[in-house]
Motif scaffolding. Structure first.
Motif, PDB file in Angstrom:
ATOM      1  N   SER A   1       1.056  -1.251  -0.056  1.00 37.75           N
ATOM      2  CA  SER A   1      -0.028   0.087   0.116  1.00 37.75           C
ATOM      3  C   SER A   1       0.898   1.358   0.095  1.00 37.75           C
ATOM      4  CB  SER A   1      -1.129   0.041   1.215  1.00 37.75           C
ATOM      5  OG  SER A   1      -0.145  -0.094   2.547  1.00 37.75           O
ATOM      6  N   LYS A   2       1.891   1.408   1.033  1.00 34.87           N
ATOM      7  CA  LYS A   2       2.632   2.397   0.858  1.00 34.87           C
ATOM      8  C   LYS A   2       3.864   2.594  -0.488  1.00 34.87           C
ATOM      9  CE  LYS A   2       4.503   3.542   4.674  1.00 34.87           C
ATOM     10  NZ  LYS A   2       5.370   3.583   5.905  1.00 34.87           N
ATOM     11  N   PHE A   3       3.747   1.270  -1.002  1.00 36.63           N
ATOM     12  CA  PHE A   3       4.572   1.235  -2.259  1.00 36.63           C
ATOM     13  C   PHE A   3       3.929   1.868  -3.319  1.00 36.63           C
ATOM     14  CE2 PHE A   3       4.972  -0.924  -6.423  1.00 36.63           C
ATOM     15  CZ  PHE A   3       6.430  -0.607  -6.669  1.00 36.63           C
ATOM     16  N   LEU A   4       2.536   1.833  -3.416  1.00 37.08           N
ATOM     17  CA  LEU A   4       1.625   2.265  -4.515  1.00 37.08           C
ATOM     18  C   LEU A   4       1.523   3.963  -4.111  1.00 37.08           C
ATOM     19  CD1 LEU A   4      -1.413  -0.101  -4.751  1.00 37.08           C
ATOM     20  CD2 LEU A   4       0.486   0.367  -6.274  1.00 37.08           C
ATOM     21  N   GLN A   5       1.638   4.262  -2.987  1.00 36.04           N
ATOM     22  CA  GLN A   5       1.746   5.721  -2.471  1.00 36.04           C
ATOM     23  C   GLN A   5       2.931   6.502  -3.216  1.00 36.04           C
ATOM     24  OE1 GLN A   5       1.291   6.571   1.482  1.00 36.04           O
ATOM     25  NE2 GLN A   5      -0.694   5.326   1.703  1.00 36.04           N
ATOM     26  N   TYR A   6       4.083   5.889  -3.090  1.00 36.41           N
ATOM     27  CA  TYR A   6       5.291   6.413  -3.696  1.00 36.41           C
ATOM     28  C   TYR A   6       5.156   6.469  -5.164  1.00 36.41           C
ATOM     29  CZ  TYR A   6       8.158   6.284   0.440  1.00 36.41           C
ATOM     30  OH  TYR A   6       8.878   6.535   1.661  1.00 36.41           O
ATOM     31  N   VAL A   7       4.426   5.410  -5.851  1.00 36.91           N
ATOM     32  CA  VAL A   7       4.345   5.460  -7.133  1.00 36.91           C
ATOM     33  C   VAL A   7       3.434   6.345  -7.561  1.00 36.91           C
ATOM     34  CG1 VAL A   7       3.513   4.031  -9.128  1.00 36.91           C
ATOM     35  CG2 VAL A   7       4.743   2.922  -7.166  1.00 36.91           C
ATOM     36  N   GLN A   8       2.108   6.884  -6.833  1.00 38.10           N
ATOM     37  CA  GLN A   8       1.377   7.818  -7.288  1.00 38.10           C
ATOM     38  C   GLN A   8       1.906   9.175  -6.957  1.00 38.10           C
ATOM     39  OE1 GLN A   8      -1.663   6.873  -4.381  1.00 38.10           O
ATOM     40  NE2 GLN A   8      -2.693   5.382  -5.647  1.00 38.10           N
ATOM     41  N   ARG A   9       3.033   9.398  -6.167  1.00 35.36           N
ATOM     42  CA  ARG A   9       3.507  10.625  -5.868  1.00 35.36           C
ATOM     43  C   ARG A   9       4.829  10.877  -6.562  1.00 35.36           C
ATOM     44  NH1 ARG A   9      -0.585  10.700  -3.908  1.00 35.36           N
ATOM     45  NH2 ARG A   9      -1.328  11.475  -1.819  1.00 35.36           N
ATOM     46  N   SER A  10       4.927  10.000  -7.638  1.00 35.27           N
ATOM     47  CA  SER A  10       6.021   9.857  -8.868  1.00 35.27           C
ATOM     48  C   SER A  10       7.494   9.950  -8.072  1.00 35.27           C
ATOM     49  CB  SER A  10       6.068  11.208  -9.645  1.00 35.27           C
ATOM     50  OG  SER A  10       4.999  11.399  -9.990  1.00 35.27           O
ATOM     51  N   VAL A  11       7.454   9.256  -6.774  1.00 31.78           N
ATOM     52  CA  VAL A  11       8.770   8.858  -6.460  1.00 31.78           C
ATOM     53  C   VAL A  11       9.373   7.788  -6.904  1.00 31.78           C
ATOM     54  CG1 VAL A  11       9.960   8.515  -4.261  1.00 31.78           C
ATOM     55  CG2 VAL A  11       8.130  10.035  -4.087  1.00 31.78           C
ATOM     56  N   PHE A  12       8.531   6.660  -7.259  1.00 37.31           N
ATOM     57  CA  PHE A  12       9.035   5.449  -7.913  1.00 37.31           C
ATOM     58  C   PHE A  12       8.559   5.656  -9.457  1.00 37.31           C
ATOM     59  CE2 PHE A  12       8.413   2.811  -3.728  1.00 37.31           C
ATOM     60  CZ  PHE A  12       9.869   3.248  -3.375  1.00 37.31           C
ATOM     61  N   GLU A  13       9.522   5.292 -10.196  1.00 36.30           N
ATOM     62  CA  GLU A  13       8.812   5.201 -11.569  1.00 36.30           C
ATOM     63  C   GLU A  13       8.912   3.738 -12.018  1.00 36.30           C
ATOM     64  OE1 GLU A  13      11.419   7.531 -14.272  1.00 36.30           O
ATOM     65  OE2 GLU A  13      11.363   9.500 -13.010  1.00 36.30           O
TER      66      GLU A  13
END
Length: 961
Positions: free
Chosen positions: A823-835
């Motif tokens: 769930s936190k991983f998806l938040q990072y993706v949504q905030r463009s921290v992860f590509e």
């Protein structure tokens, strides 16, 4: 081991004397030699048991030469000798009734009575008045004649011989300074007709009539003095009828006299001073007789001027004050040891046109009255302000950017605790320099390139009360310990900037970065990493750069610390405030080169003039935040698939390549390359699977923005403002600088990523795998630490628009996937921290199972991808939901009238199913047939993917969710 100067010189005397004691320092000459006096026991020419001796200690040759033995013991306080060591000048400070300097007793007694009468009214109860007497004595003649220059002066007296490039046997010149009275220059003419060349005549010329304070600069042969100057009267009076005289106000003025070999002196400097307390014109009573540097002291003014031959001039002023000044009688009664005052000092940097103010409030009077700060230059870019057992300030005062990265710490550990007042001795290396060996104008800009290590920057100082020799230096281990323990971010940034930009020691910087493991979640880490990137790229860009493009370094960012920013920290529970104040029109206080007696003669003042003329407050350095702001807009609509790799700066055939030079060549280290895998120190392979990566876009924007900035302000803007340094730069120089800077950005970013990996305990050179396999093999503790540090690294690079190595974003995303909850991983993706690049998204999709709980996860992950990237992964996902989504999109495209290319999407790997409800039967029509009829009415049979539609229809009857 600490060494005592007196003990060392006693060993040089050997068995020549029975006993030598009461050693005292009398002065320091231009060549670095020291004049000392001591008292010997034995039979003297005057029949006394003890007598004074003056000697000259040559520090370079380690030789002590006895210059003169007096008939009895005298209270010698200062001395100076000419270049040929043939004439010695000395100053004696004695009680009036004990003076015996070659005069008759009757004449001496009358002088004492006369002086006592003059001082009787001012100090009626003081019966211990001391007086100065200045004499010169011939050393190499049979009859050592003594000439008195000043006799029975209650004001402090100093004398100093002028040194010339070529010594002359015809004459010598020396200055005689009497506090608050005059400065005169005496010319000693020698009798050339005699074999001994004895003194023939002495002529004097008054240079200054009254002055408050004075200092002699032996290296540059400059006399600084402070005098009161009347304020200029206005030509326009508000009341012309009022012609009554008004008291004229005066202001202190610091002037500088430059002396030459064969030319008269000239005034090269006139600076109005803004002192917290106006110097008093009254009698100071007792004087401090320290002779290094040679000064005429004032009881209300503790000031020293420090300069070097490269153009740096620093005016250091130390003072004590209270925020609210009470009346004097209340202050005298209340100034007990338990009360507190403010300790303050200011350093006026003429070459930087600014003033650094430091205030430490609330220090007890019992402690502050004994604090005497030591000011000395340290290397090419710093000044040490040191107070024994209290604090050490390493102030940045260099030439290549505004002073901002200061280091404020506690006392130095290598200074003995019994030291009280350290004064720096002249560097013998500096004294041997010639004009041809002094750096040219370009060397002044990047003087940090060839900086020596901290150990070679050691300053030899002497403790005046004890004559102990102390090496004043800032040890490397001391700064590392301060960096570990200090909580103030500005201090830590100053230490990092010191090692990175001025010492150029990457091993020490790596050791500093290793300390952040103790607190990996600290908010200061991002600022530290940003300082590493900015300072490191500035240091890196200077190597292998065209000499003509060096002036453009003035426009390249050098640090993240704001210029002239306020500095607050704590030292030994005392609050310290450091702030800056800019000076306006500093060059008008200086004599221009064309106004000099010898126009454009190269010396300290022409170099200072060049520095001031090339400086301008309007010279803007490039700010990485400019690129970061533009990337916020451009990356919002960034489409990697729309770019072609051949048009980006990171491509091999596009103008320049950022990986052409190794880190070993650039940083002087032992880094190397390893074929197609990229840097062996990185935990991943430098490879991008997409057509054009986001990092290439960042590099492209950086290149464009820095080129525009340099062209606007460097090549054209400099010429428009009349700034000669960058005005000569051409577009070719701008291109060389901008390309080199962008390449350095990527190189230093790669180096930082490598260092952080090693700090986290992940050294790819010792690991069996790299990339995603390495992440899978890491234990939880190392994986969490590596992710935490790389997360700070990711934010640091993004906030200042620095590129990261290729392959980093995929590695970082997979590392976060393995470290964080989904769930936190998806938040990072949504905030463009992860590509979610293709490679990492494919691995994550295959890692997530096709269970009922995981199918919504995959769908949510696919919804976060760009459309084209999501379609590629959807085609590879052999799941009923994939078939349904693709079939719906295919049907929607046909029904909406989109042009569909002929294709055959019939799956070779059919999904096993057992549902037959979608197929026709005898009692009902097939919904699929009805739907296919609708589609064939909109498109030709070649455009329909029957296999996909049938597969999706069949799987829709399954219970897979």
């Amino acid at each position: 081991m600490q060494e005592n100067l007196a003990a060392k010189l006693c060993s040089l005397l050997g068995e020549q004397v029975n006993q030598a004691e009461q050693w005292k320092l009398l002065g320091q000459e231009k060549d670095g030699s020291l004049l000392l006096t001591w008292v010997e026991s034995g039979s003297s020419p005057g029949g006394e048991d003890q007598y004074s001796v003056i000697g000259k200690y040559d520090r370079a040759k380690d030789i002590l030469q006895v210059l003169h033995k007096f008939p009895k013991a005298l209270n010698l306080v200062q001395a100076s000798v000419n270049q040929s060591s043939s004439v010695l000048g000395y100053v004696v400070k004695q009680k009036c009734n004990s003076l015996d300097l070659g005069k008759g007793k009757s004449q001496l007694s009358s002088n004492c009575e006369k002086s006592d009468d003059n001082e009787k009214d001012a100090q009626p109860h003081d019966t211990k008045l001391e007086y100065y007497q200045a004499n010169v004595i011939e050393l190499k003649t049979k009859e050592k004649k003594i000439l008195t220059l000043e006799d029975n002066k209650s004001k402090q007296v100093r004398i100093q011989f002028l040194y010339k490039e070529k010594s002359s046997r015809m004459l010598d010149k020396l200055l005689v300074l009497v506090h608050q009275e005059y400065v005169k220059m005496c010319t000693i003419l020698y009798d050339t007709t005699s074999e001994e060349h004895s003194v023939g005549d002495v002529k004097s010329e008054t240079l200054v009539k009254t002055f408050i304070w004075a200092q002699w600069d032996a290296v540059n042969q400059v006399l600084y003095h402070i005098h009161n100057r009347k304020a200029l009267a206005s030509l326009f009076n508000e009341d012309a009828a009022d012609k009554s005289p008004k008291p004229s106000s005066v202001s202190p003025m610091l002037s500088g006299f430059q002396f030459h070999d064969d030319l008269p002196h000239e005034t090269v400097l006139n600076i109005p001073l803004n002192l917290p307390q106006a110097p008093s014109s009254e009698d100071c009573g007792t004087y401090e007789d320290d002779v290094i540097p040679l000064r005429i002291h004032d009881c209300s003014l503790d000031l020293i001027v420090i300069s070097d031959r490269k153009g740096a001039v620093c005016i250091c002023h130390h003072y004590l004050y209270r925020p609210v000044q009470p009346p004097q009688h209340i202050l005298d009664s209340a100034l007990s040891d338990s009360n507190t005052v403010h300790f303050a000092y200011s350093v006026t940097l003429l070459h930087q046109s600014c003033v650094i103010h430091c205030v430490i409030p609330g220090i007890p009077w019992a402690r502050v009255k004994l604090m005497k700060p030591t000011f000395t230059l340290y290397g090419d870019n710093h000044m040490i302000v040191f107070v024994q057992d209290f604090f050490t300030h390493l102030l940045e005062i260099g030439f290549h950017h505004q002073p901002c990265c200061h280091v404020l710490t506690g006392p130095l550990p290598n200074v003995p605790p019994q030291s009280s007042y350290l004064v720096p001795l002249l560097s013998l290396k500096i004294q041997n320099e010639t004009t041809s060996n002094i750096r040219n104008k370009h060397s002044l800009i990047d003087s940090n390139r060839n900086s020596t290590s901290s150990s070679s920057n050691s300053i030899v100082t002497v403790d005046l009360p004890t004559l102990d020799l102390v090496d004043l230096s800032v040890p490397t281990n001391f700064l590392i310990d301060v960096f570990k323990k200090e909580t103030n971010t500005d201090v830590r940034l100053g230490i990092l900037h010191y090692f990175l930009s001025h010492e150029n020691d990457m091993e020490l910087v790596s050791e500093l970065l290793s300390t952040i493991v103790e607190k990996p979640r600290s908010l200061d880490i991002v600022k530290i990493l940003q300082e590493f990137l900015i300072s490191g790229s500035h240091c890196l860009v200077q190597r292998n750069l065209l000499s003509d493009a060096l002036p453009l370094l003035a426009y390249i960012p050098v640090t993240t610390v704001d210029e002239c920013s306020k500095f607050d920290t704590k030292i030994n529970d005392f609050a310290v405030t450091l702030n800056h104040e800019k000076l306006l029109n500093t060059s008008v206080m200086l004599l221009s080169p064309q106004q000099r007696l010898v126009p454009y003669r190269s010396d300290l003042w022409t170099k200072l003039w060049d520095l001031l003329s090339k400086r301008s407050d309007e010279l803007p350095r490039f700010k990485p935040s400019q690129v970061a702001e533009k990337l916020l807009l451009s990356l919002a609509c960034y489409q990697p698939e729309a770019l072609s790799r051949c048009s980006t700066p990171m491509s091999p055939g596009a103008g320049f390549t950022v990986t052409t030079s190794t880190l070993g060549e650039l940083m002087g280290g032992r880094h190397g390359k390893c074929g197609p895998g990229g840097d062996p120190g990185l935990p991943f392979i430098e490879l991008e699977s997409c057509t054009a990566s986001k990092q290439e876009h960042i590099v492209s924007v950086n290149l464009r923005e820095i080129s525009v900035h340099l062209m606007r302000h460097g090549a054209q803007g400099g010429a428009d403002r009349g700034v000669p340094r960058p005005g000569s730069c051409t577009p070719l120089h701008v291109h060389a600088m901008s390309t080199r800077y962008v390449a350095s950005q990527l190189e230093i970013s790669r180096l930082l990523c490598q260092m952080l990996s090693k700090v986290a305990g992940v050294d790819p050179r010792h690991e069996l795998e790299r990339g995603f396999c390495l992440v899978d093999q890491l234990e939880d503790s190392r994986r969490w630490l590596l992710f935490t540090l790389l997360e700070r690294y990711r934010y640091a690079t993004e906030s200042i628009a620095f590129p990261v190595p290729q392959g980093f974003m995929s590695f970082f995303t997979y590392l976060g996937y393995r470290t964080l909850k989904y769930s936190k991983f998806l938040q990072y993706v949504q905030r463009s921290v992860f590509e979610l690049q293709v490679d990492v998204a494919k691995v994550i999709m295959s890692d997530i199972g096709d269970t009922k709980e995981n199918v919504p996860r995959k769908l949510e992950l696919l919804s976060l991808l760009p459309r084209s990237r999501a379609k590629r992964l959807l085609n590879q996902w052999l799941h009923p939901m994939s078939f349904m989504i693709r079939a719906r999109e295919h049907a929607a495209n046909i029904l909406s009238g989109e042009q569909i290319q002929s294709r055959n999407r019939h799956s070779q790997h059919r999904v096993h199913h057992n549902g037959l409800s979608a197929f026709p039967s005898s009692d009902r029509l097939s919904p699929l047939d009805t739907f296919l009829d609708l589609l064939t009415a909109k498109a030709s049979l070649t455009e329909l993917d029957f296999g996909l539609l049938i597969e999706a229809t069949v799987t829709s009857t399954e219970d897979f969710l």
